[in-house]
Write a protein that holds these residues in place. Structure first.
Motif, PDB file in Angstrom:
ATOM      1  N   VAL A 164       0.842  -1.194   0.000  1.00  0.00           N
ATOM      2  CA  VAL A 164       0.000   0.000   0.000  1.00  0.00           C
ATOM      3  C   VAL A 164       0.881   1.248   0.000  1.00  0.00           C
ATOM      4  O   VAL A 164       0.587   2.238  -0.686  1.00  0.00           O
ATOM      5  CB  VAL A 164      -0.964  -0.010   1.203  1.00  0.00           C
ATOM      6  CG1 VAL A 164      -1.708   1.297   1.333  1.00  0.00           C
ATOM      7  CG2 VAL A 164      -1.933  -1.170   1.089  1.00  0.00           C
ATOM      8  N   LEU A 165       1.980   1.219   0.746  1.00  0.00           N
ATOM      9  CA  LEU A 165       2.906   2.349   0.766  1.00  0.00           C
ATOM     10  C   LEU A 165       3.467   2.626  -0.621  1.00  0.00           C
ATOM     11  O   LEU A 165       3.524   3.779  -1.053  1.00  0.00           O
ATOM     12  CB  LEU A 165       4.055   2.087   1.737  1.00  0.00           C
ATOM     13  CG  LEU A 165       5.201   3.107   1.675  1.00  0.00           C
ATOM     14  CD1 LEU A 165       4.768   4.442   2.236  1.00  0.00           C
ATOM     15  CD2 LEU A 165       6.422   2.590   2.371  1.00  0.00           C
ATOM     16  N   LEU A 166       3.851   1.591  -1.337  1.00  0.00           N
ATOM     17  CA  LEU A 166       4.437   1.763  -2.661  1.00  0.00           C
ATOM     18  C   LEU A 166       3.471   2.465  -3.612  1.00  0.00           C
ATOM     19  O   LEU A 166       3.848   3.426  -4.286  1.00  0.00           O
ATOM     20  CB  LEU A 166       4.863   0.415  -3.235  1.00  0.00           C
ATOM     21  CG  LEU A 166       5.482   0.452  -4.623  1.00  0.00           C
ATOM     22  CD1 LEU A 166       6.805   1.192  -4.594  1.00  0.00           C
ATOM     23  CD2 LEU A 166       5.656  -0.946  -5.155  1.00  0.00           C
ATOM     24  N   PHE A 167       2.238   2.008  -3.660  1.00  0.00           N
ATOM     25  CA  PHE A 167       1.261   2.645  -4.540  1.00  0.00           C
ATOM     26  C   PHE A 167       0.884   4.049  -4.052  1.00  0.00           C
ATOM     27  O   PHE A 167       0.633   4.938  -4.865  1.00  0.00           O
ATOM     28  CB  PHE A 167       0.015   1.772  -4.697  1.00  0.00           C
ATOM     29  CG  PHE A 167       0.239   0.627  -5.637  1.00  0.00           C
ATOM     30  CD1 PHE A 167       0.312   0.842  -7.006  1.00  0.00           C
ATOM     31  CD2 PHE A 167       0.411  -0.654  -5.143  1.00  0.00           C
ATOM     32  CE1 PHE A 167       0.532  -0.200  -7.869  1.00  0.00           C
ATOM     33  CE2 PHE A 167       0.641  -1.713  -6.011  1.00  0.00           C
ATOM     34  CZ  PHE A 167       0.707  -1.492  -7.377  1.00  0.00           C
ATOM     35  N   SER A 168       0.861   4.237  -2.751  1.00  0.00           N
ATOM     36  CA  SER A 168       0.575   5.569  -2.219  1.00  0.00           C
ATOM     37  C   SER A 168       1.694   6.549  -2.565  1.00  0.00           C
ATOM     38  O   SER A 168       1.432   7.718  -2.845  1.00  0.00           O
ATOM     39  CB  SER A 168       0.383   5.507  -0.708  1.00  0.00           C
ATOM     40  OG  SER A 168      -0.769   4.770  -0.393  1.00  0.00           O
ATOM     41  N   VAL A 169       2.938   6.080  -2.547  1.00  0.00           N
ATOM     42  CA  VAL A 169       4.057   6.938  -2.930  1.00  0.00           C
ATOM     43  C   VAL A 169       3.931   7.331  -4.395  1.00  0.00           C
ATOM     44  O   VAL A 169       4.173   8.486  -4.764  1.00  0.00           O
ATOM     45  CB  VAL A 169       5.410   6.245  -2.642  1.00  0.00           C
ATOM     46  CG1 VAL A 169       6.558   6.975  -3.317  1.00  0.00           C
ATOM     47  CG2 VAL A 169       5.661   6.167  -1.152  1.00  0.00           C
ATOM     48  N   LEU A 170       3.518   6.396  -5.251  1.00  0.00           N
ATOM     49  CA  LEU A 170       3.344   6.712  -6.666  1.00  0.00           C
ATOM     50  C   LEU A 170       2.247   7.763  -6.882  1.00  0.00           C
ATOM     51  O   LEU A 170       2.416   8.706  -7.659  1.00  0.00           O
ATOM     52  CB  LEU A 170       3.034   5.453  -7.461  1.00  0.00           C
ATOM     53  CG  LEU A 170       4.182   4.453  -7.578  1.00  0.00           C
ATOM     54  CD1 LEU A 170       3.711   3.184  -8.284  1.00  0.00           C
ATOM     55  CD2 LEU A 170       5.369   5.056  -8.278  1.00  0.00           C
ATOM     56  N   ILE A 171       1.136   7.601  -6.184  1.00  0.00           N
ATOM     57  CA  ILE A 171       0.060   8.591  -6.282  1.00  0.00           C
ATOM     58  C   ILE A 171       0.512   9.929  -5.707  1.00  0.00           C
ATOM     59  O   ILE A 171       0.223  11.001  -6.253  1.00  0.00           O
ATOM     60  CB  ILE A 171      -1.210   8.078  -5.575  1.00  0.00           C
ATOM     61  CG1 ILE A 171      -1.754   6.851  -6.312  1.00  0.00           C
ATOM     62  CG2 ILE A 171      -2.279   9.156  -5.500  1.00  0.00           C
ATOM     63  CD1 ILE A 171      -2.839   6.121  -5.568  1.00  0.00           C
ATOM     64  N   ASN A 172       1.268   9.864  -4.616  1.00  0.00           N
ATOM     65  CA  ASN A 172       1.786  11.080  -4.002  1.00  0.00           C
ATOM     66  C   ASN A 172       2.750  11.807  -4.946  1.00  0.00           C
ATOM     67  O   ASN A 172       2.782  13.038  -4.967  1.00  0.00           O
ATOM     68  CB  ASN A 172       2.482  10.732  -2.689  1.00  0.00           C
ATOM     69  CG  ASN A 172       2.562  11.903  -1.757  1.00  0.00           C
ATOM     70  OD1 ASN A 172       1.871  12.894  -1.938  1.00  0.00           O
ATOM     71  ND2 ASN A 172       3.407  11.780  -0.759  1.00  0.00           N
ATOM     72  N   LEU A 173       3.524  11.062  -5.718  1.00  0.00           N
ATOM     73  CA  LEU A 173       4.430  11.694  -6.681  1.00  0.00           C
ATOM     74  C   LEU A 173       3.650  12.463  -7.745  1.00  0.00           C
ATOM     75  O   LEU A 173       4.058  13.560  -8.148  1.00  0.00           O
ATOM     76  CB  LEU A 173       5.317  10.643  -7.339  1.00  0.00           C
ATOM     77  CG  LEU A 173       6.470  10.118  -6.496  1.00  0.00           C
ATOM     78  CD1 LEU A 173       7.194   8.998  -7.230  1.00  0.00           C
ATOM     79  CD2 LEU A 173       7.427  11.227  -6.139  1.00  0.00           C
TER      80      LEU A 173
END
Length: 179
Positions: free
Chosen positions: A138-147
């Motif tokens: 979940v962190l990985l995909f959240s980081v991508l959306i955050n980028l």
């Protein structure tokens, strides 16, 4: 008036903290995708850009520390995450600024890297303390959306932070340099 000009960046960062909270409240349905969410990072983007635009003013690291304390109290209710991360981001961006070209694209890479590191650092600390329970997936995909959202906020605020930093450096009296 002179004192107010020396504190313009601090006031702008305070406004950025308020905007982060307001945008997170009202835009959270647009800033998330399924179970993956993004944080509004206007204030950390501002701290990194301040360090990139003015790499010689050590007072801005103290400004980042004060902003971190206020942001921690405002957003998390505990002191620690932003209090440590923001001065490190400002200091790191000041060091990197000495070697990078002063271009929009070079600064974009530094900002996106800094926001990603802040996101991962926050996840590590808040998971260790037990405030959140989020998997690495979940962190990985959240980081991508955050980028993606950080890219949008970077483009919208780049010239604002640049103008404020150049015209109103923190705790520097520019009248001494003017004729």
């Amino acid at each position: 008036m002179r004192i107010l000009r020396e504190w313009v960046l601090a006031i702008a960062l305070y406004v950025a903290i308020i905007l982060d909270g307001s945008f997170s409240l009202y835009l959270h349905q647009f800033m998330s995708f399924h179970n993956y969410g993004a944080a509004c990072m206007i204030m950390p983007i501002g701290i990194i850009l301040i360090g990139l635009f003015d790499d010689t003013n050590a007072n801005e690291i103290w400004l980042a520390l004060g902003t971190g304390v206020v942001a921690d109290i405002f957003t998390l209710g505990i002191i620690g995450v932003y209090t440590v991360a923001l001065p490190l981001l400002c200091w790191g961006s000041q060091r990197v600024a000495r070697f990078l070209p002063e271009t929009f694209w070079a600064r974009l890479i530094v900002v996106l890297l800094g926001v990603s590191l802040l996101d991962i650092y926050s996840w590590i600390i808040l998971s260790m303390v037990g405030i959140i329970n989020v998997s690495g997936h979940v962190l990985l995909f959240s980081v991508l959306i955050n980028l993606i959202w950080s890219l949008v906020f970077y483009v919208l605020t780049y010239w604002i932070w640049g103008g404020l930093t150049v015209n109103y450096p923190f705790l520097v009296d520019l009248d001494a340099y003017r004729q």
